[in-house]
Design a protein around this motif. Structure first.
Motif, PDB file in Angstrom:
ATOM      1  N   GLN A 201      16.527  10.725  -1.834  1.00 41.02           N
ATOM      2  CA  GLN A 201      15.376  10.264  -1.325  1.00 41.02           C
ATOM      3  C   GLN A 201      13.996  11.080  -1.577  1.00 41.02           C
ATOM      4  O   GLN A 201      14.026  12.308  -1.433  1.00 41.02           O
ATOM      5  CB  GLN A 201      15.292   9.893   0.167  1.00 41.02           C
ATOM      6  N   VAL A 203      10.416  12.283  -1.083  1.00 42.85           N
ATOM      7  CA  VAL A 203       9.298  12.001   0.062  1.00 42.85           C
ATOM      8  C   VAL A 203       8.111  12.684  -0.382  1.00 42.85           C
ATOM      9  O   VAL A 203       8.095  13.771  -1.157  1.00 42.85           O
ATOM     10  CB  VAL A 203       9.862  12.617   1.101  1.00 42.85           C
ATOM     11  N   ASN A 209       0.339   9.518   2.187  1.00 43.84           N
ATOM     12  CA  ASN A 209       1.590   9.106   2.686  1.00 43.84           C
ATOM     13  C   ASN A 209       2.522  10.099   2.776  1.00 43.84           C
ATOM     14  O   ASN A 209       3.656   9.930   2.649  1.00 43.84           O
ATOM     15  CB  ASN A 209       2.138   8.252   1.452  1.00 43.84           C
ATOM     16  N   LYS A 210       1.919  11.552   3.157  1.00 41.60           N
ATOM     17  CA  LYS A 210       2.782  12.537   3.426  1.00 41.60           C
ATOM     18  C   LYS A 210       4.141  12.249   4.180  1.00 41.60           C
ATOM     19  O   LYS A 210       3.794  11.506   5.193  1.00 41.60           O
ATOM     20  CB  LYS A 210       1.985  13.862   3.987  1.00 41.60           C
ATOM     21  N   ASP A 211       5.251  12.943   3.899  1.00 42.39           N
ATOM     22  CA  ASP A 211       6.330  12.744   4.642  1.00 42.39           C
ATOM     23  C   ASP A 211       6.781  11.322   4.707  1.00 42.39           C
ATOM     24  O   ASP A 211       7.986  10.784   5.369  1.00 42.39           O
ATOM     25  CB  ASP A 211       6.159  13.178   6.035  1.00 42.39           C
ATOM     26  N   LYS A 212       6.196  10.481   3.874  1.00 34.62           N
ATOM     27  CA  LYS A 212       6.925   9.068   3.781  1.00 34.62           C
ATOM     28  C   LYS A 212       7.775   8.906   2.464  1.00 34.62           C
ATOM     29  O   LYS A 212       7.137   9.393   1.432  1.00 34.62           O
ATOM     30  CB  LYS A 212       5.740   7.971   3.669  1.00 34.62           C
ATOM     31  N   GLU A 247      13.173  -0.850   2.217  1.00 33.01           N
ATOM     32  CA  GLU A 247      11.776  -0.789   2.102  1.00 33.01           C
ATOM     33  C   GLU A 247      11.186  -1.356   3.569  1.00 33.01           C
ATOM     34  O   GLU A 247       9.932  -0.856   3.811  1.00 33.01           O
ATOM     35  CB  GLU A 247      11.422  -1.825   0.980  1.00 33.01           C
ATOM     36  N   VAL A 250      11.782   2.185   6.093  1.00 34.46           N
ATOM     37  CA  VAL A 250      11.430   3.544   5.755  1.00 34.46           C
ATOM     38  C   VAL A 250      10.161   3.401   4.617  1.00 34.46           C
ATOM     39  O   VAL A 250       9.428   4.394   4.419  1.00 34.46           O
ATOM     40  CB  VAL A 250      12.241   4.409   5.223  1.00 34.46           C
ATOM     41  N   GLY A 251       9.849   2.263   4.245  1.00 29.64           N
ATOM     42  CA  GLY A 251       8.690   2.203   3.181  1.00 29.64           C
ATOM     43  C   GLY A 251       9.210   2.608   1.745  1.00 29.64           C
ATOM     44  O   GLY A 251      10.369   3.022   1.560  1.00 29.64           O
ATOM     45  N   GLY A 252       8.352   2.620   0.601  1.00 24.75           N
ATOM     46  CA  GLY A 252       8.742   3.153  -0.599  1.00 24.75           C
ATOM     47  C   GLY A 252       9.412   2.303  -1.254  1.00 24.75           C
ATOM     48  O   GLY A 252       9.286   0.894  -1.073  1.00 24.75           O
TER      49      GLY A 252
END
Ligand SMILES: [Zn+2]
Length: 442
Positions: A201, A203, A209-212, A247, A250-252
């Motif tokens: 992963q 990130v 989007n920090k930490d995403k 997705e 957690v997104g991305g």
């Protein structure tokens, strides 16, 4: 960078300060900025849909593709790019049975700023997507839609080029653990499969989007053939719900890379009544379960700031001994570079990203080969990207070759008796850093 330098120098004309002083300051600050930029680990991702419109027949193996009347989910190509210093690498997945280098190289020629040998293109092995081999039937006639395949190669290149544009400073979370629950089994001998699931992963390290997560890559051995080719449905199979679940949670962007799933590690869709669940609902159950397990496995992984990347490759050659495989190579309208009726060339990669070590497999290696290579990879976090760079049927050891009656099919659809031995030996050379031996040029 040349363009930027010119801009800086033309700006000098407008200054009255000591010219040399300005040059010195600018040069120093540019060097500093470039140095920081180049040394920071960056990651980017992008996706393109490759669902044919109108729908096309689908292929689960050799022979004429099966007609379809509907789709469940969409087919995608998914690209992630990682960069550190001078090294840039792309990992690409394609929702298809297999994606050979004939097609992969068309995309590579359209991709900017990444060496061709650093572009790893793998197939998810869904059995419900259009024929990408252009398999000939018994009369030598092929049914693949070559213009669809060509369009896909452009979509793949577009996804990678966009992923490069999306590069941003990132940190990594990497973990390997056992995926629990009813996900996979070995159809030939139920317990002979590898339950380990690897997760990488990337990130975002800064910005809004920090930490995403930017990317969540899942590496697991399984045949996505819940639906298969014979139900009139075009589908990414269980991979579609896996992407959607990751997705939405957690997104991305989610990417699935298959592993050593040959002979015959498949989705565990067995029912209590002895039947198999072969519908989209079962794809959702398994895809979401694997997604949840992957997120559980990576959840508490230590954050790796500024990880390193190392990527090497080796061109290798396999003899083509199987009459079935010879027939395909002779009669497919896709012309394989470096292949004739007796042999075929391909490339294998060894890639380190942070603490993950990845080896690519140009086909469907049996799980015992997978276990052996993971053990020899000398890293606790070993990943195998099956069906990557090429997909030349099953890869079994010479001992397994033509042995159990159960292995008749995978023996016929492997290149030959020595495929497994050659692959293992060449992979060990890569792993052991023995790169001085001249590799076969394609
Ligand atoms: Zn298969």
């Amino acid at each position: 960078m040349k363009g930027k330098n010119n801009l800086y120098f033309s700006a000098l004309n407008h200054f009255t300060m000591n010219k040399y002083k300005i040059i010195a300051v600018l040069t120093l600050s540019m060097l500093f900025a470039n140095g920081i930029q180049a040394q920071v680990f960056r990651a980017g991702a992008a996706v393109r849909k490759i669902t044919p419109d109108p729908l096309l027949p689908v292929s689960g193996g050799i022979g004429k593709p099966d007609p379809v009347t509907e789709k469940k989910g969409d087919l995608f190509t998914r690209a992630m790019v990682v960069e550190k210093g001078d090294t840039r690498v792309a990992i690409v997945s394609v929702d298809n049975l297999g994606w050979t280098s004939v097609l992969g190289d068309r995309s590579r020629s359209l991709i900017k700023g990444i060496p061709h040998e650093n572009i790893l293109i793998g197939a998810t092995h869904t059995h419900s997507a259009p024929d990408a081999y252009a398999f000939p039937d018994e009369q030598g006639k092929a049914y693949a839609d070559l213009s669809y395949l060509d369009w896909c190669t452009k979509q793949i290149a577009d996804a990678v080029n966009e992923a490069v544009k999306n590069l941003q400073p990132a940190v990594l979370k990497i973990a390997v653990g056992e995926a629990r629950g009813k996900i996979a089994y070995n159809y030939y001998a139920s317990d002979l499969y590898d339950p380990r699931c690897g997760v990488i992963q990337a990130v975002a390290a800064n910005g809004i989007n920090k930490d995403k997560p930017i990317i969540t890559l899942v590496n697991y051995a399984i045949h996505p053939e819940v639906i298969g080719p014979e139900r009139g449905i075009l589908s990414p199979d269980l991979c579609g719900p896996l992407y959607d679940r990751i997705e939405s949670r957690v997104g991305g962007i989610a990417i699935f890379m298959n592993s050593a799933q040959g002979g015959m590690v498949t989705a565990d869709n067995r029912c209590e009544n002895g039947q198999e669940a072969t519908n989209w609902e079962e794809c959702i159950r398994i895809g979401e379960l694997l997604a949840d397990e992957a997120l559980r496995i990576v959840a508490n992984a230590e954050v790796q700031t500024d990880p390193d990347i190392f990527c090497v490759s080796r061109n290798i050659k396999f003899p083509i001994e199987s009459p079935v495989m010879k027939y395909i190579f002779q009669n497919t309208p896709l012309k394989f570079p470096g292949s004739n009726t007796d042999s075929v060339s391909t490339r294998i990669n060894l890639l380190d990203i942070g603490t993950a070590r990845i080896l690519t497999i140009p086909g469907e290696a049996l799980p015992n080969i997978g276990y052996y290579l993971k053990r020899k990879m000398n890293k606790p976090q070993s990943f195998l990207f099956g069906l990557t760079n090429d997909a030349f049927g099953y890869i079994l050891t010479k001992v397994d070759f033509d042995s159990f009656k159960r292995y008749d099919y995978i023996t016929r659809t492997s290149l030959g008796e020595m495929t497994g031995e050659i692959f293992i030996n060449e992979a060990l050379k890569l792993i052991n850093g023995n790169l001085s031996q001249p590799s076969e040029k394609q």
